[in-house]
Design an enzyme around this catalytic site. Sequence first.
Site, PDB file in Angstrom:
ATOM      1  N   ASP A 212       2.492  94.458  38.195  1.00 53.96           N
ATOM      2  CA  ASP A 212       2.378  93.505  37.092  1.00 53.96           C
ATOM      3  C   ASP A 212       1.002  92.841  37.084  1.00 53.96           C
ATOM      4  O   ASP A 212       0.445  92.534  38.136  1.00 53.96           O
ATOM      5  CB  ASP A 212       3.464  92.439  37.281  1.00 53.96           C
ATOM      6  CG  ASP A 212       3.486  91.406  36.177  1.00 53.96           C
ATOM      7  OD1 ASP A 212       3.832  91.769  35.043  1.00 53.96           O
ATOM      8  OD2 ASP A 212       3.126  90.234  36.447  1.00 53.96           O
ATOM      9  N   GLU A 248      -0.210  97.677  35.456  1.00 52.31           N
ATOM     10  CA  GLU A 248      -0.141  97.143  34.107  1.00 52.31           C
ATOM     11  C   GLU A 248      -1.490  96.548  33.730  1.00 52.31           C
ATOM     12  O   GLU A 248      -1.864  95.470  34.188  1.00 52.31           O
ATOM     13  CB  GLU A 248       0.944  96.056  33.982  1.00 52.31           C
ATOM     14  CG  GLU A 248       1.172  95.647  32.543  1.00 52.31           C
ATOM     15  CD  GLU A 248       1.158  94.157  32.275  1.00 52.31           C
ATOM     16  OE1 GLU A 248       1.381  93.770  31.128  1.00 52.31           O
ATOM     17  OE2 GLU A 248       0.890  93.363  33.203  1.00 52.31           O
TER      18      GLU A 248
HETATM   19  C1  AAO Z   1       5.885  81.698  30.664  1.00 48.28           C
HETATM   20  C2  AAO Z   1       5.740  80.919  29.368  1.00 48.28           C
HETATM   21  C3  AAO Z   1       4.347  80.318  29.278  1.00 48.28           C
HETATM   22  C4  AAO Z   1       4.083  79.446  30.510  1.00 48.28           C
HETATM   23  C5  AAO Z   1       4.249  80.283  31.755  1.00 48.28           C
HETATM   24  C6  AAO Z   1       4.047  79.517  33.054  1.00 48.28           C
HETATM   25  O1  AAO Z   1       5.961  81.799  28.269  1.00 48.28           O
HETATM   26  O2  AAO Z   1       4.273  79.534  28.098  1.00 48.28           O
HETATM   27  O3  AAO Z   1       2.745  78.953  30.451  1.00 48.28           O
HETATM   28  O4  AAO Z   1       5.569  80.840  31.754  1.00 48.28           O
HETATM   29  O5  AAO Z   1       4.975  78.486  33.181  1.00 48.28           O
HETATM   30  C7  AAO Z   1       5.974  86.933  31.165  1.00 48.28           C
HETATM   31  C8  AAO Z   1       5.975  86.339  29.769  1.00 48.28           C
HETATM   32  C9  AAO Z   1       5.207  85.028  29.714  1.00 48.28           C
HETATM   33  C10 AAO Z   1       5.724  84.071  30.780  1.00 48.28           C
HETATM   34  C11 AAO Z   1       5.486  84.761  32.119  1.00 48.28           C
HETATM   35  C12 AAO Z   1       5.902  83.899  33.315  1.00 48.28           C
HETATM   36  O6  AAO Z   1       5.412  87.273  28.866  1.00 48.28           O
HETATM   37  O7  AAO Z   1       5.421  84.460  28.424  1.00 48.28           O
HETATM   38  O8  AAO Z   1       5.033  82.850  30.704  1.00 48.28           O
HETATM   39  O9  AAO Z   1       6.296  85.962  32.148  1.00 48.28           O
HETATM   40  O10 AAO Z   1       7.223  83.513  33.223  1.00 48.28           O
HETATM   41  C13 AAO Z   1      -1.390  89.247  29.325  1.00 48.28           C
HETATM   42  C14 AAO Z   1      -1.510  89.931  30.682  1.00 48.28           C
HETATM   43  C15 AAO Z   1      -0.358  90.845  30.982  1.00 48.28           C
HETATM   44  C16 AAO Z   1       0.991  90.174  30.720  1.00 48.28           C
HETATM   45  C17 AAO Z   1       0.990  89.691  29.281  1.00 48.28           C
HETATM   46  C18 AAO Z   1       2.309  89.004  28.911  1.00 48.28           C
HETATM   47  O11 AAO Z   1      -2.736  90.631  30.756  1.00 48.28           O
HETATM   48  O12 AAO Z   1      -0.450  91.194  32.348  1.00 48.28           O
HETATM   49  O13 AAO Z   1      -0.075  88.764  29.096  1.00 48.28           O
HETATM   50  N1  AAO Z   1       2.129  91.041  31.029  1.00 48.28           N
HETATM   51  C19 AAO Z   1       2.835  90.922  32.344  1.00 48.28           C
HETATM   52  C20 AAO Z   1       4.343  91.086  32.219  1.00 48.28           C
HETATM   53  C21 AAO Z   1       4.918  89.883  31.499  1.00 48.28           C
HETATM   54  C22 AAO Z   1       4.699  88.628  32.328  1.00 48.28           C
HETATM   55  C23 AAO Z   1       3.439  88.623  33.086  1.00 48.28           C
HETATM   56  C24 AAO Z   1       2.555  89.689  33.077  1.00 48.28           C
HETATM   57  C25 AAO Z   1       3.213  87.526  34.026  1.00 48.28           C
HETATM   58  O14 AAO Z   1       4.645  92.302  31.628  1.00 48.28           O
HETATM   59  O15 AAO Z   1       6.292  90.053  31.208  1.00 48.28           O
HETATM   60  O16 AAO Z   1       4.697  87.478  31.459  1.00 48.28           O
HETATM   61  O17 AAO Z   1       3.852  87.910  35.244  1.00 48.28           O
HETATM   62  C26 AAO Z   1      -4.571  90.000  25.223  1.00 48.28           C
HETATM   63  C27 AAO Z   1      -4.986  90.559  26.558  1.00 48.28           C
HETATM   64  C28 AAO Z   1      -3.820  90.918  27.424  1.00 48.28           C
HETATM   65  C29 AAO Z   1      -2.835  89.759  27.494  1.00 48.28           C
HETATM   66  C30 AAO Z   1      -2.413  89.420  26.057  1.00 48.28           C
HETATM   67  C31 AAO Z   1      -1.362  88.327  25.995  1.00 48.28           C
HETATM   68  O18 AAO Z   1      -4.041  91.038  24.404  1.00 48.28           O
HETATM   69  O19 AAO Z   1      -5.739  91.728  26.360  1.00 48.28           O
HETATM   70  O20 AAO Z   1      -4.280  91.216  28.723  1.00 48.28           O
HETATM   71  O21 AAO Z   1      -1.717  90.153  28.268  1.00 48.28           O
HETATM   72  O22 AAO Z   1      -3.573  89.026  25.350  1.00 48.28           O
HETATM   73  O23 AAO Z   1      -1.915  87.128  26.390  1.00 48.28           O
HETATM   74  C32 AAO Z   1      -4.663  91.914  20.354  1.00 48.28           C
HETATM   75  C33 AAO Z   1      -5.708  92.301  21.391  1.00 48.28           C
HETATM   76  C34 AAO Z   1      -5.073  92.365  22.771  1.00 48.28           C
HETATM   77  C35 AAO Z   1      -4.512  91.044  23.061  1.00 48.28           C
HETATM   78  C36 AAO Z   1      -3.436  90.842  22.032  1.00 48.28           C
HETATM   79  C37 AAO Z   1      -2.604  89.625  22.237  1.00 48.28           C
HETATM   80  O24 AAO Z   1      -3.680  92.945  20.210  1.00 48.28           O
HETATM   81  O25 AAO Z   1      -6.251  93.537  21.051  1.00 48.28           O
HETATM   82  O26 AAO Z   1      -5.997  92.751  23.744  1.00 48.28           O
HETATM   83  O27 AAO Z   1      -4.011  90.770  20.739  1.00 48.28           O
HETATM   84  O28 AAO Z   1      -3.367  88.486  21.978  1.00 48.28           O
END
Ligand code: AAO
Length: 515
Positions: A212, A248
């Site tokens: 992850d 990931e």
């Molecule tokens: C939760 C709450 C938050 C709170 C946090 C801490 O929702 O509000 O602040 O707790 O208390 C999952 C959930 C999160 C959750 C987290 C912890 O999705 O909502 O937060 O558990 O409970 C990035 C990472 C990627 C990650 C993804 C969700 O790079 O690694 O965010 N995925 C993994 C897991 C996922 C998990 C975590 C990681 C954490 O699969 O389930 O989170 O363990 C851009 C970046 C990406 C980034 C995205 C989203 O993407 O490139 O790297 O992913 O933003 O922030 C266009 C762009 C594209 C961009 C996209 C979205 O498409 O081309 O690049 O827009 O903006």
Amino acid sequence: MRFLLLLSVLGRCWAQYDPHTQPGRTSIVHLFEWRWDDIALECERYLGPNGFGGVQISPPNENAVISNPSRPWWERYQPISYKICTRSGNEDEFRDMVKRCNNVGVRIYVDAVVNHMCGNGVSAGTSSTCGSYFNPGSREFSAVPYSAWDFNDGKCKTSSGEIESYNDIYQVRDCRLVGLLDLALEKDYVRTKVAEYMNHLIDIGVAGFRIDASKHMWPGDMKAFLVKLNNLNTSWFPEGARPFIYQEVIDLGGEAIQSSDYFGNGRVTEFKYGIKLGTVLRKWNGEKMAYLKNWGEGWAFMPSDKALVFVDNHDNQRGHGAGGASILTFWDARLYKMAVGFMLAHPYGVTRVMSSFRWPRYFDNGKDINDWVGPPSENEVIKRVIINPDSTCGNDWVCEHRWRQIRNMVIFRNVVDGQPFKNWWDNERNQVAFGRGNRGFIVFNNDDWTLSVTLQTGLPAGIYCDIISGDKINNNCTGIKINVCSKGLASFSISNTAEDPFIAIHVDAKLKTDE
Ligand code: AAO
């Protein structure tokens, strides 16, 4: 002798790209949020018999119990310790699952959350799935143990301590992702704790890991804990087998961090795959299925032997992670089956099938306000997966992997494994077909009119069952029959209003005839 030695060294070096599925099994299914006891049963009653290669499971280590909102699925991405103790089950149940799945030839891949611990805003206490004490404010996780020295607070240069720009590789790797306390993986102590956790799982018998948030770790820091990993358990794997690693990393182009930075550690998730395939099948941006002729590297994807691919994942099926509106999911079942069918027929990458739970999706201004809702549960206990008489699932488990079309395409991929991509045909629009050597052939009609065409299938002559509209049972077809003549030609007709506007045939679904 020297040659043999070289071969065995190479074998070891490359093993982390190999899912170590049994021969004749190729695909992974993500049983998102399932209980370990249900996964053990599913391996024995369904995955083993139907040729599935392995299961990606939800994170098995102790996590924060989040009560606001109540028990979201994402609480499992907030580690508290490396004890195997979650809503999916305890360590005994975990061991039982790994053993029973391996014994029927199905591998287990663990979702390893090792970039961070829980969010910095979570209250201190023992509100964790095993009751371990933690204090995010003082960075204390007593059951590991980690303390303030083990986090990147001093290293992160943003004033908020958060990742503020994805264009700065230092922020992305050294600062907090959405408030999650960022582990100092440059420290040998932290690397050792992570490796101990993963080795515990390897010794139990898992075959590998989805890692992850890999984008948020330095590839060299990851390498440092990966080299500490044990070889796989020889009860089920050959001597010297290295764990399968898939990282990931969301790389859609245009950011400072690229997938290729991670190739040295193992495979990488190819997020462009599902986004583009969804765009093509929805016919957005002028895309057509005819353009899929050079699908794969020709679409600027990473090399096939480094890629882990999927149509949707647990994040982007509900608007988390990256993807957006083009992503196809079980909510768009007809196009979804075509997309998964295309993926499983096409030779690119290691394929992962999604298996979801249903949630009360509700859009408000284009955003699903229920994107947090956790798995089906009663009094916070995850509900069992009930199997209905027609082999679908109850209790709000969607079980896409049990849909006939998807299950049969998982088998198709096994049957055509290693065969070249051949006999492409298209109508320059959205009717396309292709084969895999002389073992399988698939035809799609995503235009608004009937497809009616005779094509070279590359297959031996005979009568074949279409495995999309039915099955081959007792040497008969329950769905459409396709007649391949002696030159490999066959006529196909697919109405644009068919329940599933595609047909797939393979040599294991050929009827035996008395000749
Ligand atoms: C939760 C709450 C938050 C709170 C946090 C801490 O929702 O509000 O602040 O707790 O208390 C999952 C959930 C999160 C959750 C987290 C912890 O999705 O909502 O937060 O558990 O409970 C990035 C990472 C990627 C990650 C993804 C969700 O790079 O690694 O965010 N995925 C993994 C897991 C996922 C998990 C975590 C990681 C954490 O699969 O389930 O989170 O363990 C851009 C970046 C990406 C980034 C995205 C989203 O993407 O490139 O790297 O992913 O933003 O922030 C266009 C762009 C594209 C961009 C996209 C979205 O498409 O081309 O690049 O827009 O903006």
